[in-house]
Design an enzyme around this catalytic site. Structure first.
Site, PDB file in Angstrom:
ATOM      1  N   ASP A  27      -5.505   2.424   0.711  1.00  0.00           N
ATOM      2  CA  ASP A  27      -4.571   2.697  -0.220  1.00  0.00           C
ATOM      3  C   ASP A  27      -4.283   3.446  -0.247  1.00  0.00           C
ATOM      4  O   ASP A  27      -4.124   4.845  -1.376  1.00  0.00           O
ATOM      5  CB  ASP A  27      -6.382   2.696  -1.701  1.00  0.00           C
ATOM      6  CG  ASP A  27      -6.726   1.182  -2.148  1.00  0.00           C
ATOM      7  OD1 ASP A  27      -5.567   0.159  -2.027  1.00  0.00           O
ATOM      8  OD2 ASP A  27      -7.721   0.740  -1.654  1.00  0.00           O
TER       9      ASP A  27
ATOM     10  N   ASP B 240      -5.022  -6.420  -3.443  1.00  0.00           N
ATOM     11  CA  ASP B 240      -4.545  -5.654  -3.958  1.00  0.00           C
ATOM     12  C   ASP B 240      -3.326  -4.779  -2.939  1.00  0.00           C
ATOM     13  O   ASP B 240      -2.796  -4.065  -3.604  1.00  0.00           O
ATOM     14  CB  ASP B 240      -5.487  -4.144  -3.995  1.00  0.00           C
ATOM     15  CG  ASP B 240      -7.077  -4.809  -4.523  1.00  0.00           C
ATOM     16  OD1 ASP B 240      -6.862  -6.186  -3.897  1.00  0.00           O
ATOM     17  OD2 ASP B 240      -7.881  -4.913  -4.957  1.00  0.00           O
TER      18      ASP B 240
END
Ligand code: GLY
Length: 373
Positions: free
Chosen positions: A95, A153
């Site tokens: 991320d 994601d």
């Protein structure tokens, strides 16, 4: 029932309300790390949390138009505080794209700050270093026995790699992003446009082992935010590479989303979860889908653009009329988002990425084309 019409005056009015709200909430939130709003107040995470880019990202979105010095100072301070995480290494994961695209890349794009460029390139180098050559995927998290896990994601982390290649004039980062996006195309996105959340590979051989439900209802369900990650992520990969297969995939996911979205409500947290009285909503999925749909509408021929732009406007109208809070008793903009329903974590509350994607979509309706992604 929605009653309004999305036109120029509506967009101007909504943008003005976003700016006014952020001017007010920024005085209390300051340079903390707002994540989810509990009882009307954004709770702050630690400086390593994956959503830490969204608050500065929201401030930079507005700063681009009004050059509000307070917004710049807060965004810069948040970015500086994240250095401990960047330099500490051990808490970094895939991320880094979410975290440093909306902080360092944003600051570099807006102000040309050299130190921010370096931070962005360091984050991109970390992301590239998580690539598993055998399995052609970027490793997601750092958990025990999760060396072979990839998640949908991560598509939103790839723009950091595309940006790094453009910035350094070195295609290595882009090659990795394309390899990962191709794996997602093959292993995650189903023929009907729905998507898995997690796919596990053998980290030694690269062979696929299994798909997992993750934050969705089950292995075969359709987690709403995962659908939006797939939709927006694929069109962003198209934007940077021009590969038609990514645009086609984004459209396939978009058609799944549009076919499943309720006409007058936010989606439930999973399109295939049983609907019961306590089934949670996820407005963040809707906001991310809206900004992704607007991006698709810009990428396709004019004759089909309206399909995507009209769907995005419909979503934004429903969100604005039924789920947005402009009041002083709530710091979040978009209510009724859900972080992780299987774990019952932050259910039906404002979450910072919902606010960010909502504001980004409204900025696009105002004609904004440059992205921080
Ligand atoms: N990236 C984690 C989530 O969407 O909740």
């Amino acid at each position: 029932m929605t009653t309004g019409v999305v036109n120029e005056a509506w967009v101007k009015d909504v943008w003005g309300k976003i700016v006014a709200k952020v001017e007010r909430t920024s005085k209390r939130i300051g340079d903390s790390f707002p994540y989810a709003s509990v009882n009307g107040t954004y709770y702050s995470e630690s400086n390593d949390w994956w959503t830490n880019g969204f608050w500065p990202g929201l401030l930079w979105l507005i700063y681009k138009e009004n050059e509000h010095a307070d917004f710049r100072n807060i965004a810069v301070s948040v970015e500086n505080q994240m250095d401990e995480t960047l330099l500490g290494y051990e808490k970094l994961h895939h991320d880094v794209g979410f975290m440093w695209s909306l902080t360092s890349v944003a600051q570099y794009k807006l102000l040309g700050t050299e130190a921010s460029k370096i931070r962005g390139l360091m984050a991109a180098s970390h992301l590239a270093g998580r690539f598993n050559l055998k399995g052609q995927f970027i490793r997601a998290w750092n958990g025990e026995n999760q060396q072979g896990w990839a998640i949908i994601d991560c598509l939103l982390n790839l723009p950091l790699l595309y940006w790094a290649s453009e910035t350094t004039n070195d295609p290595r980062f882009r090659h990795i992003a394309v390899a990962h996006a191709d794996t997602v195309l093959r292993e995650f996105i189903r023929p009907d446009g729905s998507s898995h959340h997690i796919v596990c590979f053998d980290p030694e051989t690269g062979e696929r082992i299994e798909a997992r439900g993750g934050q969705g209802y089950s292995q075969d369900s359709a987690w709403a935010r995962g659908t939006s990650w797939a939709l927006y992520g694929m069109v962003l990969s198209y934007k940077y590479t021009g590969h038609q297969r990514y645009l086609d995939a984004a459209k396939r996911v978009a058609h799944f989303y549009i076919a499943n979205m309720p006409a007058d409500a936010a989606p439930y947290w999973d399109f295939r979860a049983p609907v019961e009285p306590e089934t949670a909503f996820d407005t963040s999925a809707a906001a991310c889908a809206a900004t992704g749909l607007l991006e698709i509408s810009r990428a396709v021929p004019e004759s089909e653009a309206y399909i995507y732009s009209e769907a995005a406007k419909r979503i934004l109208l429903v969100l604005t009329e039924q789920y947005v809070s402009w009041g002083e008793d709530e710091e979040g903009i978009l209510t009724m988002a859900t972080a992780n329903f299987p774990k019952r974590a932050y259910v039906n509350v404002p979450i910072i990425y919902g606010d960010y994607y909502y504001a980004e979509a409204i900025a696009k309706l105002r004609g904004r084309t440059e992205l921080f992604w």
